[in-house]
Design a protein around this motif. Structure first.
Motif, mmCIF file in Angstrom:
data_model
loop_
_atom_site.group_PDB
_atom_site.id
_atom_site.type_symbol
_atom_site.label_atom_id
_atom_site.label_comp_id
_atom_site.label_asym_id
_atom_site.label_seq_id
_atom_site.Cartn_x
_atom_site.Cartn_y
_atom_site.Cartn_z
ATOM 1 N N LEU A 144 0.845 -1.192 0.000
ATOM 2 C CA LEU A 144 0.000 0.000 0.000
ATOM 3 C C LEU A 144 0.880 1.242 0.000
ATOM 4 O O LEU A 144 1.764 1.379 0.838
ATOM 5 N N THR A 145 0.653 2.138 -0.942
ATOM 6 C CA THR A 145 1.473 3.345 -1.078
ATOM 7 C C THR A 145 0.627 4.585 -0.838
ATOM 8 O O THR A 145 -0.606 4.521 -0.851
ATOM 9 N N PRO A 146 1.281 5.732 -0.663
ATOM 10 C CA PRO A 146 0.512 6.984 -0.548
ATOM 11 C C PRO A 146 -0.355 7.243 -1.785
ATOM 12 O O PRO A 146 -1.404 7.883 -1.676
ATOM 13 N N ILE A 147 0.054 6.744 -2.938
ATOM 14 C CA ILE A 147 -0.771 6.906 -4.145
ATOM 15 C C ILE A 147 -2.098 6.170 -3.966
ATOM 16 O O ILE A 147 -3.155 6.694 -4.329
ATOM 17 N N HIS A 148 -2.059 4.957 -3.383
ATOM 18 C CA HIS A 148 -3.305 4.230 -3.096
ATOM 19 C C HIS A 148 -4.214 5.058 -2.189
ATOM 20 O O HIS A 148 -5.427 5.136 -2.411
ATOM 21 N N VAL A 149 -3.630 5.646 -1.165
ATOM 22 C CA VAL A 149 -4.414 6.434 -0.208
ATOM 23 C C VAL A 149 -5.062 7.615 -0.921
ATOM 24 O O VAL A 149 -6.256 7.878 -0.761
ATOM 25 N N TYR A 150 -4.284 8.323 -1.733
ATOM 26 C CA TYR A 150 -4.824 9.467 -2.472
ATOM 27 C C TYR A 150 -5.946 9.037 -3.418
ATOM 28 O O TYR A 150 -7.024 9.651 -3.448
ATOM 29 N N LEU A 151 -5.721 7.970 -4.185
ATOM 30 C CA LEU A 151 -6.743 7.529 -5.143
ATOM 31 C C LEU A 151 -7.995 7.023 -4.432
ATOM 32 O O LEU A 151 -9.101 7.189 -4.934
ATOM 33 N N ARG A 152 -7.833 6.435 -3.250
ATOM 34 C CA ARG A 152 -9.002 6.009 -2.481
ATOM 35 C C ARG A 152 -9.818 7.227 -2.051
ATOM 36 O O ARG A 152 -11.038 7.233 -2.116
ATOM 37 N N GLU A 153 -9.147 8.278 -1.633
ATOM 38 C CA GLU A 153 -9.847 9.515 -1.261
ATOM 39 C C GLU A 153 -10.521 10.137 -2.485
ATOM 40 O O GLU A 153 -11.634 10.648 -2.392
ATOM 41 N N VAL A 154 -9.856 10.083 -3.641
ATOM 42 C CA VAL A 154 -10.459 10.574 -4.883
ATOM 43 C C VAL A 154 -11.735 9.788 -5.173
ATOM 44 O O VAL A 154 -12.779 10.367 -5.474
ATOM 45 N N ALA A 155 -11.652 8.457 -5.078
ATOM 46 C CA ALA A 155 -12.830 7.611 -5.338
ATOM 47 C C ALA A 155 -13.967 7.965 -4.385
ATOM 48 O O ALA A 155 -15.125 8.075 -4.800
ATOM 49 N N GLN A 156 -13.647 8.167 -3.137
ATOM 50 C CA GLN A 156 -14.672 8.510 -2.154
ATOM 51 C C GLN A 156 -15.326 9.847 -2.501
ATOM 52 O O GLN A 156 -16.547 9.969 -2.489
ATOM 53 N N ARG A 157 -14.524 10.837 -2.843
ATOM 54 C CA ARG A 157 -15.064 12.153 -3.203
ATOM 55 C C ARG A 157 -15.872 12.090 -4.491
ATOM 56 O O ARG A 157 -16.802 12.870 -4.691
ATOM 57 N N ALA A 158 -15.535 11.152 -5.373
ATOM 58 C CA ALA A 158 -16.205 11.027 -6.673
ATOM 59 C C ALA A 158 -17.390 10.071 -6.640
ATOM 60 O O ALA A 158 -17.979 9.795 -7.683
ATOM 61 N N ASN A 159 -17.732 9.545 -5.470
ATOM 62 C CA ASN A 159 -18.839 8.589 -5.345
ATOM 63 C C ASN A 159 -18.574 7.324 -6.163
ATOM 64 O O ASN A 159 -19.461 6.771 -6.793
ATOM 65 N N MET A 160 -17.316 6.884 -6.139
ATOM 66 C CA MET A 160 -16.914 5.707 -6.904
ATOM 67 C C MET A 160 -16.480 4.600 -5.946
ATOM 68 O O MET A 160 -15.958 4.878 -4.865
ATOM 69 N N ASP A 161 -16.677 3.355 -6.367
ATOM 70 C CA ASP A 161 -16.097 2.232 -5.640
ATOM 71 C C ASP A 161 -14.603 2.230 -5.934
ATOM 72 O O ASP A 161 -14.165 2.649 -7.010
ATOM 73 N N TYR A 162 -13.831 1.738 -4.984
ATOM 74 C CA TYR A 162 -12.383 1.728 -5.127
ATOM 75 C C TYR A 162 -11.877 0.298 -5.115
ATOM 76 O O TYR A 162 -12.143 -0.458 -4.189
ATOM 77 N N LEU A 163 -11.145 -0.079 -6.163
ATOM 78 C CA LEU A 163 -10.556 -1.408 -6.271
ATOM 79 C C LEU A 163 -9.053 -1.274 -6.424
ATOM 80 O O LEU A 163 -8.553 -0.987 -7.508
ATOM 81 N N PRO A 164 -8.303 -1.476 -5.332
ATOM 82 C CA PRO A 164 -6.846 -1.368 -5.431
ATOM 83 C C PRO A 164 -6.202 -2.695 -5.787
ATOM 84 O O PRO A 164 -6.682 -3.759 -5.412
ATOM 85 N N GLN A 165 -5.115 -2.617 -6.510
ATOM 86 C CA GLN A 165 -4.265 -3.776 -6.742
ATOM 87 C C GLN A 165 -2.923 -3.419 -6.122
ATOM 88 O O GLN A 165 -2.287 -2.449 -6.519
#
Length: 180
Positions: A115-136
């Protein structure tokens, strides 16, 4: 075959040939799995193209209306500033539109694993965008990594202690008062 009017739109942002090939593999698997039920329309953008204002504007328009957004990049402390700026331009344009953001961050050759800071940022983006988040999260050699849709979904349902801490951190109100 699905009605083209009901096609799922997907935007893919990739960093280089390695990350593009990984994204192509995932998208190919997605199409093969669901080809008889739905149509897909893909838009591919190499991340450094987002430095150009004209490309960034068109990519932002596409992202705002996409059902699926894929990020395929090497692991690092953060995305390039021009990519984050680009994300912040289309984010408010999505409105309450549902969607899925898939983060394929890291390769076996990257020094940063898990898990990287990029994952954390993109998860927050997904949350703000009303999107489900699927990390690899890459922590195994790519040829040993099961990157199927089912595996990505299972991994997305797992919550690590770090992610749990992020998800459950207290929200500090921006205003204090009784009648808010």
């Amino acid at each position: 075959m699905a009605d083209p009017e009901e096609a799922l739109s997907a935007l893919v942002v990739y960093e280089d040939a390695i990350t593009r090939n990984r994204a192509m593999d995932i998208c190919d698997r997605l199409v093969r799995k669901f080809w008889s039920d739905m149509e897909f329309v893909f838009s591919w953008w190499r991340s450094d193209f987002l430095r150009d204002a004209q490309f960034a504007t068109e990519a932002a328009r596409v992202a705002a209306g996409s059902d699926l957004i894929f990020f395929s990049a090497h692991a690092g402390r953060e995305l390039p500033s021009y990519v984050e700026t680009w994300i912040e331009t289309w984010l408010p344009e999505r409105g309450k539109r549902n969607g899925v953001l898939v983060a394929m961050i890291g390769t076996v050759d990257d020094q940063i694993k898990g898990l990287t800071p990029i994952h954390v940022y993109l998860r927050e983006v997904a949350q703000r965008a009303n999107m489900d988040y699927l990390p690899q999260v890459v922590d195994a050699p790519l040829n040993q990594l099961n990157a199927s849709i089912e595996t990505i979904t299972r991994r997305a349902e797992k919550v690590t202690s770090l992610l749990d801490g992020i998800l459950h951190r207290p929200v500090i109100p921006t205003r204090w008062g009784i009648n808010e």
